[in-house]
Design an enzyme around this catalytic site. Structure first.
Site, PDB file in Angstrom:
ATOM      1  N   GLN A   8      -8.697 -11.332   5.660  1.00 12.23           N
ATOM      2  CA  GLN A   8      -8.845 -11.372   7.119  1.00 12.23           C
ATOM      3  C   GLN A   8      -8.769  -9.959   7.691  1.00 12.23           C
ATOM      4  O   GLN A   8      -8.680  -9.778   8.898  1.00 12.23           O
ATOM      5  CB  GLN A   8      -7.777 -12.275   7.739  1.00 12.23           C
ATOM      6  CG  GLN A   8      -8.012 -13.738   7.402  1.00 12.23           C
ATOM      7  CD  GLN A   8      -6.933 -14.657   7.914  1.00 12.23           C
ATOM      8  OE1 GLN A   8      -5.790 -14.256   8.133  1.00 12.23           O
ATOM      9  NE2 GLN A   8      -7.276 -15.908   8.128  1.00 12.23           N
ATOM     10  N   ASP A  66     -10.181  -6.711  -5.443  1.00 10.32           N
ATOM     11  CA  ASP A  66      -8.889  -6.061  -5.594  1.00 10.32           C
ATOM     12  C   ASP A  66      -9.184  -4.609  -5.931  1.00 10.32           C
ATOM     13  O   ASP A  66      -9.892  -4.319  -6.901  1.00 10.32           O
ATOM     14  CB  ASP A  66      -8.019  -6.708  -6.662  1.00 10.32           C
ATOM     15  CG  ASP A  66      -6.551  -6.319  -6.473  1.00 10.32           C
ATOM     16  OD1 ASP A  66      -6.047  -6.444  -5.348  1.00 10.32           O
ATOM     17  OD2 ASP A  66      -5.918  -5.874  -7.440  1.00 10.32           O
ATOM     18  N   PHE A 149      -9.797   3.990   5.779  1.00 12.55           N
ATOM     19  CA  PHE A 149      -8.499   3.310   5.805  1.00 12.55           C
ATOM     20  C   PHE A 149      -7.863   3.456   4.432  1.00 12.55           C
ATOM     21  O   PHE A 149      -8.425   4.076   3.530  1.00 12.55           O
ATOM     22  CB  PHE A 149      -8.659   1.834   6.211  1.00 12.55           C
ATOM     23  CG  PHE A 149      -9.551   1.024   5.307  1.00 12.55           C
ATOM     24  CD1 PHE A 149      -9.022   0.216   4.310  1.00 12.55           C
ATOM     25  CD2 PHE A 149     -10.930   1.047   5.471  1.00 12.55           C
ATOM     26  CE1 PHE A 149      -9.835  -0.530   3.487  1.00 12.55           C
ATOM     27  CE2 PHE A 149     -11.760   0.291   4.652  1.00 12.55           C
ATOM     28  CZ  PHE A 149     -11.210  -0.497   3.651  1.00 12.55           C
TER      29      PHE A 149
END
Length: 198
Positions: A8, A66, A149
């Site tokens: 999300q 991942d 990020f």
């Protein structure tokens, strides 16, 4: 082709949407689902766990990623714990700060490192596809740049003086572990109208 991304996190959904392009309509997980287990010792094991877990909740195929940073000089840290390096719920800044402290505690201003990405596509109880990729470079003891990020302010890919956080999205995609993994994935996706998603 509609695929549910096993996250999300809007940053991650946006980045993967850019990488996947018009062939895929990528949507985030519905809200309210439980958190998938991440007990694997490798990025691929964790991605597989997440994909299979969320595929039981949605009709469309689920893409789980991942990813993380591996610094051999730190014993492979943060590795599979990259997102929670500074503890559960830690934000990017806390994780970066811990990495900087770890480097400096060993007298390192920079160290060889790589970003790894494992992608797993699953539907119902079946893994449909698995790919892995990595990008080598250096991790530094001071952040630079305002974009991206995660550990982007600390990482410069091989052959580049700039950090990922100093690059535009298009520039980062030329190097990034996620972009390389997505290219492998796209090469194996069935062509539109070709079926293969039973």
């Amino acid at each position: 082709m509609r695929i549910v991304m096993a996250t999300q996190n809007p940053n991650k959904v946006r980045e993967f949407s850019e990488l996947l392009g018009s062939r895929v309509e990528l949507v985030p997980l519905p809200s309210g689902l439980p958190k998938a287990p991440e007990t694997g010792e490798t990025f691929l094991e964790n991605a597989r766990q997440k994909a299979l877990f969320y595929a039981t909740y949605v009709e469309d195929p689920v893409l789980a990623d991942d990813s993380g940073l591996v610094v051999p000089a730190l014993g492979g840290e943060p590795g599979v714990y990259s997102a929670r390096y500074a503890g559960e719920g830690a934000d990017d800044r806390a994780n970066n700060d811990k990495l900087i402290r770890a480097l400096r505690s060993r007298g390192l201003r920079q160290a060889e490192a790589w970003f790894a990405c494992a992608l797993v596509l699953a539907r119902k109880e079946r893994v449909m596809m698995e790919v892995e990729a990595r990008v080598d470079g250096l991790v530094h003891d001071a952040p630079r740049g305002e974009r991206g990020f995660g550990y982007d302010p600390l990482f410069s890919p091989q052959g580049e003086a700039r950090r990922f956080a100093e690059m535009s999205a298009e520039e980062k995609h030329r190097f990034s572990h996620r972009a390389r993994a997505v290219r492998k994935l796209l090469a194996r996706l069935p062509a539109p109208g070709a079926g293969g998603w039973v």
